[in-house]
Design an enzyme around this catalytic site. Structure first.
Site, PDB file in Angstrom:
ATOM      1  N   ASN A 122      43.657   7.673  -9.093  1.00 43.19           N
ATOM      2  CA  ASN A 122      42.937   8.698  -9.676  1.00 43.19           C
ATOM      3  C   ASN A 122      42.678   9.964 -10.306  1.00 43.19           C
ATOM      4  O   ASN A 122      41.910  10.287 -10.328  1.00 43.19           O
ATOM      5  CB  ASN A 122      43.413   9.160  -8.090  1.00 43.19           C
ATOM      6  CG  ASN A 122      42.500   8.571  -6.831  1.00 43.19           C
ATOM      7  OD1 ASN A 122      42.183   7.585  -6.917  1.00 43.19           O
ATOM      8  ND2 ASN A 122      42.873   9.320  -5.445  1.00 43.19           N
ATOM      9  N   ASN A 158      37.042   6.826  -7.872  1.00 42.16           N
ATOM     10  CA  ASN A 158      37.720   7.469  -8.428  1.00 42.16           C
ATOM     11  C   ASN A 158      38.632   7.868  -9.500  1.00 42.16           C
ATOM     12  O   ASN A 158      39.178   8.610 -10.634  1.00 42.16           O
ATOM     13  CB  ASN A 158      39.040   7.507  -7.218  1.00 42.16           C
ATOM     14  CG  ASN A 158      38.805   8.485  -6.108  1.00 42.16           C
ATOM     15  OD1 ASN A 158      37.896   9.122  -6.156  1.00 42.16           O
ATOM     16  ND2 ASN A 158      39.138   7.724  -5.011  1.00 42.16           N
ATOM     17  N   HIS A 216      41.303  -3.553  -5.850  1.00 44.68           N
ATOM     18  CA  HIS A 216      40.829  -2.466  -6.879  1.00 44.68           C
ATOM     19  C   HIS A 216      42.091  -2.191  -8.548  1.00 44.68           C
ATOM     20  O   HIS A 216      41.575  -1.611  -8.976  1.00 44.68           O
ATOM     21  CB  HIS A 216      41.159  -0.672  -6.081  1.00 44.68           C
ATOM     22  CG  HIS A 216      40.844  -0.213  -6.155  1.00 44.68           C
ATOM     23  ND1 HIS A 216      39.467   0.282  -6.410  1.00 44.68           N
ATOM     24  CD2 HIS A 216      41.336   1.537  -6.152  1.00 44.68           C
ATOM     25  CE1 HIS A 216      39.360   1.592  -6.618  1.00 44.68           C
ATOM     26  NE2 HIS A 216      40.561   2.031  -6.247  1.00 44.68           N
ATOM     27  N   ASP A 223      36.550  -2.597 -11.259  1.00 48.71           N
ATOM     28  CA  ASP A 223      35.926  -3.122 -10.053  1.00 48.71           C
ATOM     29  C   ASP A 223      35.064  -1.854  -8.897  1.00 48.71           C
ATOM     30  O   ASP A 223      34.596  -1.264  -9.558  1.00 48.71           O
ATOM     31  CB  ASP A 223      36.945  -2.961  -8.382  1.00 48.71           C
ATOM     32  CG  ASP A 223      37.652  -1.482  -8.422  1.00 48.71           C
ATOM     33  OD1 ASP A 223      38.486  -0.673  -8.836  1.00 48.71           O
ATOM     34  OD2 ASP A 223      37.184  -1.247  -7.051  1.00 48.71           O
TER      35      ASP A 223
END
Length: 248
Positions: free
Chosen positions: A66, A112, A19, A91
């Site tokens: 997020n 997100n 991530h 990513d």
């Protein structure tokens, strides 16, 4: 002015996560183009430099993935930039590992970080999507993206990140096709290829395959062996005279 935001999660425990590949790319660009050191601003870390003669700000949001839009939106508004001045590096599950896509707008694909940025600045910004592959089932996505890259992934990841930094000038100029072409040339053969197809049970002509373990040369030798000798006719009579064979 151009704002390039690499997405990830803050903290050393996340540093090698899939991530966090956006952070990795931002760090590589900063090193390659001699940017200033990162300093805290806009609820993130920001570095300044020049690429292709244009001032560029590199931003790594420290709000956790997020809430990436909180940091990106604040920086964009402060410098009075529009979404067209923004490139987000992140990513992408739906792209094979080591592959890239660069485009303006589009959906967030369930990412997100992109959802948050879309909510703050809209969708008309450029996205550099770095493929990390999919774990195969949605229930495994969270542990997969928050897991570290495997040691074997370094064979394609490190050359890819270096190539992104080396050719960032083309991306900054808006030459997306040229940028992707240079990346493909620079990383040729390092990214994992598609899985090999299963062996077929028939040959191209529809016949049965050769027995396992026999090469084409061995098959050719076997086919050259003489057939059974004739037992009747002129040839049989000649062989009997030559070798003295007797009639039964």
């Amino acid at each position: 002015m151009l704002l390039i935001a690499g997405l990830g999660n803050p903290g050393p425990q996340y540093a090698r996560n899939r991530h966090n590949v956006g952070f990795m790319a931002a760090d590589a660009i900063a090193r390659r183009h001699s940017f200033s050191g990162f300093s805290k601003k806009f609820r993130g870390e920001i570095a300044e430099g020049t690429i292709a003669g244009e001032k560029v700000l590199l931003l790594k949001p420290m709000t956790f993935m997020n809430l990436s839009g909180d940091s990106v939106g604040e920086a964009l508004r402060f410098y009075k930039l529009s979404p067209s001045d923004l490139i987000v590096i992140h990513d992408e599950l739906d792209i094979a590992p080591g592959k890239l896509k660069l485009k303006t707008g589009g959906g967030n694909g369930g990412h997100n970080g992109l959802k948050s940025i879309d909510a703050h600045v809209g969708k008309d910004y450029r996205r550099l999507r770095i493929g990390i592959g999919h774990p195969g089932h949605k229930d495994r996505v969270s542990p997969y993206v928050l897991g570290d890259f495997a040691k074997a992934d370094m064979e394609w990841l490190e050359p890819l990140i270096d190539a992104i930094a080396d050719h960032a000038e083309l991306m900054a100029r808006g030459d997306d096709a040229g940028f992707l072409n240079k990346i493909a040339m620079a990383t040729g053969g390092t990214a994992p290829g598609p899985a090999k197809a299963e062996k077929k049970t028939e040959t191209a002509t529809g016949g049965k395959p050769a027995p396992a373990g026999k090469s084409h040369i061995r098959q050719a030798r076997n086919s050259a062996q003489p057939k059974a000798l004739p037992t009747s006719g002129p040839m049989a009579d000649m062989l009997k005279r030559l070798f003295g064979a007797k009639d039964d």
